[in-house]
Enzyme design. Structure first.
Site, PDB file in Angstrom:
ATOM      1  N   ARG A 107       0.881  -1.181   0.000  1.00  0.00           N
ATOM      2  CA  ARG A 107       0.000   0.000   0.000  1.00  0.00           C
ATOM      3  C   ARG A 107       0.908   1.217   0.000  1.00  0.00           C
ATOM      4  O   ARG A 107       1.742   1.377   0.887  1.00  0.00           O
ATOM      5  CB  ARG A 107      -0.917   0.005   1.228  1.00  0.00           C
ATOM      6  CG  ARG A 107      -1.572   1.356   1.466  1.00  0.00           C
ATOM      7  CD  ARG A 107      -2.664   1.322   2.502  1.00  0.00           C
ATOM      8  NE  ARG A 107      -3.827   0.612   2.018  1.00  0.00           N
ATOM      9  CZ  ARG A 107      -5.024   0.653   2.585  1.00  0.00           C
ATOM     10  NH1 ARG A 107      -5.213   1.367   3.675  1.00  0.00           N
ATOM     11  NH2 ARG A 107      -6.042  -0.019   2.082  1.00  0.00           N
ATOM     12  N   HIS A 134      -7.600   0.839  -6.160  1.00  0.00           N
ATOM     13  CA  HIS A 134      -7.732  -0.066  -5.005  1.00  0.00           C
ATOM     14  C   HIS A 134      -8.402  -1.371  -5.491  1.00  0.00           C
ATOM     15  O   HIS A 134      -9.542  -1.656  -5.135  1.00  0.00           O
ATOM     16  CB  HIS A 134      -8.574   0.619  -3.921  1.00  0.00           C
ATOM     17  CG  HIS A 134      -8.480  -0.012  -2.570  1.00  0.00           C
ATOM     18  ND1 HIS A 134      -7.637  -1.063  -2.275  1.00  0.00           N
ATOM     19  CD2 HIS A 134      -9.144   0.274  -1.414  1.00  0.00           C
ATOM     20  CE1 HIS A 134      -7.784  -1.384  -0.995  1.00  0.00           C
ATOM     21  NE2 HIS A 134      -8.688  -0.602  -0.455  1.00  0.00           N
ATOM     22  N   GLN A 137     -10.115  -4.123  -3.134  1.00  0.00           N
ATOM     23  CA  GLN A 137     -11.403  -3.705  -2.585  1.00  0.00           C
ATOM     24  C   GLN A 137     -12.538  -4.037  -3.549  1.00  0.00           C
ATOM     25  O   GLN A 137     -13.585  -4.564  -3.152  1.00  0.00           O
ATOM     26  CB  GLN A 137     -11.371  -2.192  -2.316  1.00  0.00           C
ATOM     27  CG  GLN A 137     -12.687  -1.654  -1.779  1.00  0.00           C
ATOM     28  CD  GLN A 137     -12.988  -2.197  -0.390  1.00  0.00           C
ATOM     29  OE1 GLN A 137     -12.159  -2.094   0.495  1.00  0.00           O
ATOM     30  NE2 GLN A 137     -14.158  -2.788  -0.195  1.00  0.00           N
ATOM     31  N   ASP A 218     -17.693   6.672  -0.874  1.00  0.00           N
ATOM     32  CA  ASP A 218     -16.423   6.533  -0.146  1.00  0.00           C
ATOM     33  C   ASP A 218     -16.168   7.870   0.542  1.00  0.00           C
ATOM     34  O   ASP A 218     -16.855   8.872   0.278  1.00  0.00           O
ATOM     35  CB  ASP A 218     -15.300   6.179  -1.147  1.00  0.00           C
ATOM     36  CG  ASP A 218     -13.962   5.883  -0.475  1.00  0.00           C
ATOM     37  OD1 ASP A 218     -13.932   5.661   0.758  1.00  0.00           O
ATOM     38  OD2 ASP A 218     -12.932   5.883  -1.184  1.00  0.00           O
ATOM     39  N   CYS A 259     -16.431   1.131   1.131  1.00  0.00           N
ATOM     40  CA  CYS A 259     -15.256   0.298   1.413  1.00  0.00           C
ATOM     41  C   CYS A 259     -14.788   0.421   2.858  1.00  0.00           C
ATOM     42  O   CYS A 259     -14.064  -0.458   3.341  1.00  0.00           O
ATOM     43  CB  CYS A 259     -14.117   0.650   0.457  1.00  0.00           C
ATOM     44  SG  CYS A 259     -13.472   2.322   0.683  1.00  0.00           S
ATOM     45  N   ARG A 287     -13.117  -8.992   1.862  1.00  0.00           N
ATOM     46  CA  ARG A 287     -11.721  -8.653   1.580  1.00  0.00           C
ATOM     47  C   ARG A 287     -10.846  -9.874   1.860  1.00  0.00           C
ATOM     48  O   ARG A 287      -9.940 -10.207   1.093  1.00  0.00           O
ATOM     49  CB  ARG A 287     -11.253  -7.477   2.464  1.00  0.00           C
ATOM     50  CG  ARG A 287     -11.911  -6.135   2.168  1.00  0.00           C
ATOM     51  CD  ARG A 287     -11.496  -5.586   0.831  1.00  0.00           C
ATOM     52  NE  ARG A 287     -10.056  -5.428   0.723  1.00  0.00           N
ATOM     53  CZ  ARG A 287      -9.350  -4.402   1.205  1.00  0.00           C
ATOM     54  NH1 ARG A 287      -9.959  -3.396   1.793  1.00  0.00           N
ATOM     55  NH2 ARG A 287      -8.036  -4.349   1.049  1.00  0.00           N
TER      56      ARG A 287
HETATM   57  N1   CP Z   1     -11.121  -0.432   2.770  1.00  0.00           N
HETATM   58  C1   CP Z   1      -9.828  -0.454   3.157  1.00  0.00           C
HETATM   59  O1   CP Z   1      -8.908  -0.666   2.379  1.00  0.00           O
HETATM   60  O2   CP Z   1      -9.655  -0.244   4.500  1.00  0.00           O
HETATM   61  P1   CP Z   1      -8.273  -0.027   5.245  1.00  0.00           P
HETATM   62  O3   CP Z   1      -7.759   1.329   4.870  1.00  0.00           O
HETATM   63  O4   CP Z   1      -8.640  -0.116   6.706  1.00  0.00           O
HETATM   64  O5   CP Z   1      -7.320  -1.104   4.841  1.00  0.00           O
HETATM   65  N1  NVA Z   2     -10.324   6.566  -0.916  1.00  0.00           N
HETATM   66  C1  NVA Z   2      -9.833   6.115   0.360  1.00  0.00           C
HETATM   67  C2  NVA Z   2      -9.972   4.623   0.476  1.00  0.00           C
HETATM   68  C3  NVA Z   2      -9.540   4.055   1.799  1.00  0.00           C
HETATM   69  C4  NVA Z   2      -9.652   2.568   1.879  1.00  0.00           C
HETATM   70  C5  NVA Z   2      -8.392   6.547   0.536  1.00  0.00           C
HETATM   71  O1  NVA Z   2      -7.595   6.415  -0.395  1.00  0.00           O
HETATM   72  O2  NVA Z   2      -8.080   7.056   1.617  1.00  0.00           O
END
Ligand code: CP
Ligand code: NVA
Length: 301
Positions: A107, A134, A137, A218, A259, A287
């Protein structure tokens, strides 16, 4: 080398097979304690590095638990604690990690960081979120939709809010899984132009959700967005909140997804998040199952 970097980079047949395997694995371990290994232990002897340059609850825990359920081992690494955060190149990091581990999940902020990791790693790399996409997700989201409503092909999915990284992976999925995707949000927060043609835009949210099988939103401020933009974004997005009045204009049996993490009563009201349309916690659970199948796909096991 089979990476999982983005939904549009994986063959639709493989994507369907991943979802089917995820569902089969979920069914096979129903009712079992979460720490109990899967019967076949497909990742026995495998070591997986989970690298986080941004916070995470779901991705971190679901990947860690998933690897362990499949009989593998994990190490969770924070980008800041690695030499990567102190000047070592991504290419060198990728080549070094590949000598120790069998799979890398990352990530990060810039997509280029992930792509460079994948280019130089000699083990598969999985995208655990970048500023742009992502994909894990959305695999969980498709699995969740199909679990509740059958094939997503031909269905209408409406995204209300910021045209962000999670939306981008929905747009990639719309092509691969052949569903209709509508974006409703303010023009300054439109999705990036490379996604044009994968979705249609309807500015009025109530008009957009007519006939929707699924409504998704989101957070209004993503992890990579500057906090200084918070107030402006809230003002731009307020009219796109998913509330009961908006859900009432979708199909009667429409599902609601987010998500998570959510900012309750900003992008979606608690009444919707905890209401009859919501499948947000199934999404979070899936997930785990979807990523287990993605890891098996990448490792060919
Ligand atoms: N939805 C998601 O990726 O959550 P986290 O940021 O908690 O991993
Ligand atoms: N759009 C959000 C998703 C988190 C899982 C971010 O990137 O922070």
């Amino acid at each position: 080398m089979t990476h999982f970097l983005d939904i549009h980079k994986t063959d639709p047949g493989d994507l369907h097979a991943i979802i089917d395997q995820a569902q089969a694995m979920k069914t096979a371990r129903k009712g079992q304690p979460k720490g109990m290994p899967d019967a076949d232990m497909p990742l026995a002897g495998q070591m997986v590095a989970l690298i986080f340059e941004k916070p995470s609850t779901r991705t971190r825990v679901s990947f860690d638990v998933g690897v362990r359920q499949m009989g593998g081992q994990t190490m969770v690494l924070s980008g800041a604690d690695m030499q990567l955060g102190h000047g070592e190149t991504i290419a060198d990091t990728a080549r070094v990690l590949s000598r120790y581990v069998d799979l890398i999940m990352m990530r990060t902020f810039e997509e280029d960081t992930l792509l460079e990791m994948a280019e130089y790693a000699t083990v598969p790399v999985i995208n655990g979120l970048t500023n742009r996409t992502h994909p894990c997700q959305i695999m969980a989201d498709i699995m969740t939709f199909e679990e509740h409503r059958g094939p997503i092909k031909g269905k209408k999915v409406v995204w209300s809010g910021d045209g962000n990284n999670v939306f981008a992976s929905f747009a990639h999925a719309a092509k691969q899984f052949d569903f209709d995707l509508v974006f409703t949000g303010p023009e300054p927060l439109d999705p990036e132009s490379s996604l044009a043609g994968l979705y249609t835009t309807v500015r009025d949210p109530h008009e957009a959700v007519q006939g929707a099988d699924l409504v998704v939103t989101d957070t209004w401020v993503s992890m990579h967005d500057p906090q200084s933009a918070r107030e402006r974004r809230h003002n731009q997005l307020r009219g796109y909140q998913v509330n009961e009045a908006l859900m009432a204009d979708a199909k009667d049996d429409a599902l609601f997804m987010h998500c998570l993490p959510a900012h309750r009563d900003d992008e979606a009201t608690s009444s919707v998040m905890d209401g009859p349309h919501s499948v947000i916690f199934d999404e979070a659970e899936n997930r785990l199952h979807a990523q287990k199948a993605i890891m098996r796909y990448c490792l060919g096991v």
